[in-house]
Design a protein around this motif. Structure first.
Motif, short mmCIF file in Angstrom:
data_model
loop_
_atom_site.label_atom_id
_atom_site.label_comp_id
_atom_site.label_asym_id
_atom_site.label_seq_id
_atom_site.Cartn_x
_atom_site.Cartn_y
_atom_site.Cartn_z
N VAL A 1 25.06 45.51 35.98
CA VAL A 1 25.11 43.87 36.69
C VAL A 1 26.30 43.33 36.32
O VAL A 1 27.06 42.53 37.26
N PHE A 2 26.90 43.45 35.05
CA PHE A 2 28.30 42.93 34.86
C PHE A 2 29.43 43.35 35.75
O PHE A 2 30.26 42.54 35.92
N THR A 3 29.35 44.70 35.89
CA THR A 3 30.26 45.35 36.96
C THR A 3 30.06 44.81 38.35
O THR A 3 31.17 44.23 38.58
N LEU A 4 29.04 44.64 38.72
CA LEU A 4 28.96 44.09 40.00
C LEU A 4 29.28 42.60 39.98
O LEU A 4 29.98 41.93 40.96
N LEU A 5 28.97 41.74 39.13
CA LEU A 5 29.43 40.36 38.83
C LEU A 5 30.87 40.16 38.98
O LEU A 5 31.53 39.35 39.60
N SER A 6 31.25 41.09 38.13
CA SER A 6 33.10 41.13 37.96
C SER A 6 33.73 41.60 39.40
O SER A 6 34.69 40.79 39.65
N LYS A 7 33.17 42.30 40.03
CA LYS A 7 33.73 42.70 41.31
C LYS A 7 33.49 41.50 42.45
O LYS A 7 34.53 41.26 43.22
N LEU A 8 32.44 40.98 42.29
CA LEU A 8 32.38 39.89 43.30
C LEU A 8 33.02 38.52 42.89
O LEU A 8 33.69 37.93 43.88
N SER A 9 33.49 38.45 41.54
CA SER A 9 34.21 37.36 41.18
C SER A 9 35.51 37.79 41.47
O SER A 9 36.41 36.61 41.96
N ASN A 10 35.98 38.89 41.35
CA ASN A 10 37.32 39.37 41.63
C ASN A 10 37.59 39.21 43.09
O ASN A 10 38.79 38.99 43.79
N LEU A 11 36.75 39.66 43.92
CA LEU A 11 36.97 39.38 45.49
C LEU A 11 37.03 37.94 45.99
O LEU A 11 37.35 37.64 47.03
N ALA A 12 36.36 37.04 45.07
CA ALA A 12 36.65 35.79 45.47
C ALA A 12 37.73 35.04 44.95
O ALA A 12 38.25 33.82 45.52
N VAL A 13 38.58 35.82 44.17
CA VAL A 13 40.00 35.35 43.82
C VAL A 13 40.78 34.96 44.94
O VAL A 13 41.53 33.94 45.12
N PRO A 14 41.08 36.01 46.12
CA PRO A 14 42.08 35.58 46.98
C PRO A 14 41.66 34.51 47.92
O PRO A 14 42.39 33.80 48.52
N LEU A 15 40.30 34.38 47.95
CA LEU A 15 39.89 33.25 48.94
C LEU A 15 40.05 31.76 48.06
O LEU A 15 40.57 31.04 48.81
N ILE B 1 34.95 54.44 40.38
CA ILE B 1 34.70 55.11 41.74
C ILE B 1 33.70 54.38 42.51
O ILE B 1 34.12 53.62 43.64
N GLY B 2 32.58 54.17 41.95
CA GLY B 2 31.59 53.34 42.82
C GLY B 2 32.00 51.92 43.31
O GLY B 2 31.92 51.48 44.24
N PRO B 3 32.31 51.05 42.12
CA PRO B 3 32.92 49.93 42.31
C PRO B 3 33.96 49.73 43.45
O PRO B 3 34.13 48.79 44.10
#
Length: 609
Positions: free
Chosen positions: A48-62, A163-165
């Motif tokens: 869960v922490f991994t998925l949240l960190s990826k979503l947070s990271n994807l929102a940075v450029p926006l 790999i997965g993330p």
């Protein structure tokens, strides 16, 4: 009927690699996911922490896009810019924090699984028969275990958090580009990533062979150093220090050569990956620049695309490294699997029960055994019985099979014919652990752990009280030695002192059956008499088998067996065997040792005078 076409060498190698990979995955699969509910919750929390960190990271450029657009000349919006910058910083901080939380929670899972993996392999090694341990190379085995455990932790982390993330992030980024009406940029990004992966796989497969050669060379260095240092006394006996140094240097040179080849392949891989990454970035940014020039993209869009691509290629660099690491981990795990799948020559029978020793009667019925063609220590149709509370001694020349009898009774090997009974129970049908717990052994050479004297004595009965340990030390004539130690401990012992530690272990164990394998051979005459008296006291009422060289120590045995070329040639008490006269082997050995002892006594008397 058509014949099957033969497989090409490349196809055979490919099939072998696939088979090896499948075997490795099946081997480590039980350790990839925890079994306890608590650790499973920790693993889910990590994901869960991994998925949240990826979503947070994807929102940075926006957030960065919003900030840049709000500061564009002609449409400056300070409040929006402020909130966008705050969101940008908060998202970056949140990404890092979530990654740290993931690392912390996953550490519980990783440490527990690798512990189970290492313990299972270590238990398997201890379950292997004596024949394996007599041939094993300790240094190499330890390196294989260390690398195997580390490789399991590596695979867990890479599959779950790299790999997965990263693949998920690639799909989402390409989706964002399409959403912004930039399918060409999305296609360019996807193609560069796929090209990167294909190139990495191709080169890494070549590097695997080099890596294996380097590991073999590294193992050889460690094995040579370990073997040489463990046998340093023999090296010094023969003055072969320079020979050992030269051989060690040759092993290091082999490792150096393979290491250089591996480093060259790594440099080639890294440069190729860098070229693919930079070409992909260049094409994507040129396409974005054209869109900005045409007015279909804002400056913020350009910055956003640049941020997404660089952000994607960041973990993509790790993706290439991850594949290399996975390949190396599989290579290391292959050795671990080979180690863990070494068959047991001696194993408990299905449904084996613990042995129940009451009186301690020991019987050999027509026992035959051989180690192989041209080897000593073989036995042929050996039969004898040691009645409860009695002492039987076995004597004979070197290679006659005396120690083999001890090893068979402890079931280090299985008999090839006949059977061995303790209180009427065939030892092949009981558990090995219970059998060895029921037998006390004082070996010809006592090997001590690198720990305190108390620990080594206590090894005979770990749950023993301090009083029991002191009594065992006294019985082995070690009290005076211990009292002169700074803290009553320490391990700088002579051969005789080590042997007395072995006797103390056996006394502390308090077994029904006792094996004394040349138990006083390393003691001086005076100490031997004292220890022999203690052994006689300890052996009273217990079934005792004595392997002896000095016949004076077994003259009072209830029965003496003379073993020669694996066959019992004479048996009886001391007086009965002596009556046979010069034609008897026992008589010849006794008179020879008596003459040698008399000569030694005369020499000592002459020196004293």
């Amino acid at each position: 009927m058509s014949e099957r076409s033969p497989l090409l060498p490349t196809q055979v190698n490919h099939d072998r690699e696939n088979s090896s990979t499948q075997r490795t995955l099946m081997f480590v699969a039980p350790y990839m996911w925890p079994k306890s509910r608590k650790l499973q919750m920790m693993a889910v929390l990590s994901i869960v922490f991994t998925l949240l960190s990826k979503l947070s990271n994807l929102a940075v450029p926006l957030a960065l896009r919003s900030a840049v657009n709000s500061l564009t000349p002609g449409s400056i919006k300070p409040p929006l810019a402020l909130w966008s910058v705050l969101a940008y910083v908060a998202l970056r901080f949140g990404t890092n924090s979530l990654n740290q939380l993931r690392s912390y929670t996953w550490k519980f899972v990783s440490l527990d699984q690798t512990r189970l993996f290492g313990v299972a392999t270590f238990a398997h090694l201890h379950g292997l028969s004596l024949s394996y341990h007599l041939k094993r190379k300790t240094g190499e085995v330890l390196r294989v275990m260390d690398r195997g455990v580390e490789s399991l932790a590596t695979l867990q982390s890479l599959f779950a958090f790299t790999i997965g993330p990263t693949l998920l992030e690639l799909v989402i980024v390409c989706g964002v580009f399409v959403q912004f009406n930039s399918p060409l940029i999305a296609a360019t990004t996807f193609v560069s990533v796929v090209g990167y992966a294909v190139f990495s796989v191709y080169i890494t497969n070549w590097r695997v062979k080099l890596r294996r050669a380097m590991i073999e060379a590294d193992n050889a260095v460690t094995d040579k150093a370990t073997d040489s240092l463990l046998n340093f006394e023999t090296v010094k006996y023969f003055g072969s220090e320079q020979v050992e140094v030269q051989r060690y240097g040759e092993r290091l040179k082999e490792y150096q050569d393979t290491s250089l080849k591996t480093q060259f392949s790594l440099s080639l891989l890294n440069n190729g990956q860098a070229l693919i990454v930079n070409v992909g970035v260049m094409v994507a940014m040129l396409l974005a620049a054209v869109r900005v020039a045409s007015g279909s993209f804002t400056t913020g869009d350009f910055v956003m695309i640049n941020a997404y691509i660089l952000q994607l290629y960041g973990p993509l660099n790790w993706l290439g490294s991850a594949y290399r690491t996975i390949s190396q981990a599989f290579t290391d795990l292959e050795k671990m699997i080979e180690l863990s799948q070494i068959p047991k020559d001696v194993d408990d029978a299905p449904g084996a029960q613990p042995i129940d020793v009451t009186s301690g009667s020991v019987t050999f019925e027509n026992v035959s055994f051989n180690y192989g063609i041209g080897t000593s220590g073989q036995l042929s149709n050996i039969s004898f019985t040691i009645k409860p509370g009695k002492t039987t001694a076995i004597i004979g020349p070197t290679g006659s099979g005396k120690s083999t009898i001890v090893r068979l009774l402890l079931r280090f090997y299985d008999v090839h014919a006949g059977r061995i009974l303790i209180d009427g129970q065939n030892i092949s049908s009981v558990t090995q652990s219970s059998l060895r717990h029921a037998i006390g052994v004082v070996a010809q050479e006592t090997v001590l752990f690198n720990d305190t004297l108390e620990y080594n004595v206590n090894y005979g009965k770990p749950e023993a009280s301090t009083e029991e340990v002191q009594e065992a030390i006294a019985a082995a004539q070690l009290t005076d030695f211990v009292s002169h130690q700074p803290d009553g401990l320490g391990l700088r012992l002579s051969g005789g002192e080590k042997q007395r530690v072995g006797i103390a272990r056996m006394v502390l164990k308090h077994p029904k059956v006792i094996l004394l394998d040349e138990s006083t051979s390393a003691l001086d005459t005076r100490t031997e008499r004292a220890v022999q008296a203690a052994l006689n006291d300890v052996s009273k009422g217990k079934t005792t088998l004595v392997i002896a060289h000095r016949l004076s120590t077994i003259a009072d045995a209830d029965e003496i067996l003379v073993l020669k070329n694996g066959v019992i040639t004479e048996r009886g008490t001391h007086s009965e065997l002596m009556k046979i006269g010069e034609e008897g082997d026992y008589y010849t050995m006794w008179t020879s040792q008596a003459a040698a002892a008399s000569s030694d006594n005369n020499t000592e008397s002459s020196e004293d005078s």
